[in-house]
Design a protein around this motif. Structure first.
Motif, PDB file in Angstrom:
ATOM      1  N   VAL A 176       0.844  -1.188   0.000  1.00  0.00           N
ATOM      2  CA  VAL A 176       0.000   0.000   0.000  1.00  0.00           C
ATOM      3  C   VAL A 176       0.880   1.239   0.000  1.00  0.00           C
ATOM      4  O   VAL A 176       1.828   1.348   0.787  1.00  0.00           O
ATOM      5  CB  VAL A 176      -0.934   0.018   1.222  1.00  0.00           C
ATOM      6  N   MET A 178       0.585   5.642  -0.090  1.00  0.00           N
ATOM      7  CA  MET A 178      -0.377   6.716   0.154  1.00  0.00           C
ATOM      8  C   MET A 178       0.340   8.047   0.197  1.00  0.00           C
ATOM      9  O   MET A 178       1.415   8.159   0.789  1.00  0.00           O
ATOM     10  CB  MET A 178      -1.095   6.477   1.491  1.00  0.00           C
ATOM     11  N   ILE A 198      -4.364   6.645  -2.967  1.00  0.00           N
ATOM     12  CA  ILE A 198      -4.016   5.349  -2.396  1.00  0.00           C
ATOM     13  C   ILE A 198      -3.663   4.389  -3.526  1.00  0.00           C
ATOM     14  O   ILE A 198      -4.426   4.232  -4.481  1.00  0.00           O
ATOM     15  CB  ILE A 198      -5.169   4.769  -1.571  1.00  0.00           C
TER      16      ILE A 198
END
Length: 261
Positions: A176, A178, A198
């Protein structure tokens, strides 16, 4: 916290006895408050603690003790700074869902609303917070500020993803990405909208929860639930095996290449 001074006097403590000092924090705005808890201890009989090197005492311990006229230690001070950081009320928010098939990559924009942000002429007490994915911008937004990429690089806000466990963090941390791409403020209500980009690139099917934590430079904290879902990947290939006869084995060969050593 208030600017008033509260004194707890006449409390007697036996040797190695514990004293609990309650501190009450009831913020009405989303900013950090600071206070100091000061404890002053003196002997019950009024005598001083003897200390030979008064010159060293004045230099090294001046802020920690009160010195009598004869050079002895009349009282000992403990000073504890306290920071009160308000957190937006936790409500049953619908998590912002980021969904992607395993072994693929997806980008989603997540908008979060921060209420009660200070400083601001129209700052309101924190009453709600929310997070949405790919929502339209409100029509009454008056200001739009572009911010730089990267983790916690804005002047006014710090942000991070928190996971339920270290195992989840190790599993999702590399999958992930961000960063904050826009910040908007509603001049009428004082509500600030942060827009995050994201990136989710799962390598296998999974379903993990996370919390987007945003902290303002003035001290307020907001938390927004998120859900990352990785579905089954696409089929790589179909292997057909033709039978050569009853009760006879048929063999087909294919290669598997590992992406790592």
């Amino acid at each position: 916290y208030h600017n008033d001074l509260f004194y707890l006097t006449g409390t007697r403590l036996a040797p190695k006895e514990k004293l609990d000092i309650p501190v009450l924090f009831m913020p009405d705005t989303m900013k950090m408050y600071e206070a100091v808890v000061v404890i002053h201890v003196m002997r019950e009989n009024g005598e001083n603690w003897p200390y030979e090197d008064s010159a060293a005492l004045n230099k090294g311990l001046k802020s920690s003790v009160t010195v009598a006229e004869n050079g002895g230690i009349q009282g000992i001070l403990w000073i504890y700074p306290v920071h009160g950081i308000p957190e937006a009320p936790q409500q049953k928010l619908v998590p912002a869902v980021v969904r992607c098939r395993a072994r693929q990559r997806v980008e989603r924009r997540v908008e979060v609303l921060l209420t009660g942000v200070v400083p601001g002429a129209n700052a309101m007490p924190a009453t709600r917070n929310s997070a949405t994915v790919n929502t339209n911008k409100p029509a009454n937004i008056q200001e739009e500020v572009q911010v730089t990429d990267g983790f916690s690089t804005t002047v006014e806000f710090l942000y991070e993803l928190q996971y339920q466990s270290n195992e989840t963090k190790s599993q999702l941390g590399a999958l992930v990405g961000m960063h904050l791409i826009q910040r908007e403020r509603d001049t009428e209500s004082g509500i600030v909208t942060l827009i995050f980009n994201i990136v989710f690139a799962p390598n296998k099917p999974m379903r993990n929860e996370a919390t987007l934590v945003v902290q303002c430079a003035t001290g307020g904290v907001w938390k927004f639930p998120m859900l990352f879902i990785a579905t089954e990947p696409e089929v790589d290939d179909v292997i057909n095996i033709e039978a050569v006869g009853l009760n006879k084995e048929s063999i087909v060969g294919f290669k598997l290449t590992s992406q790592t050593r």
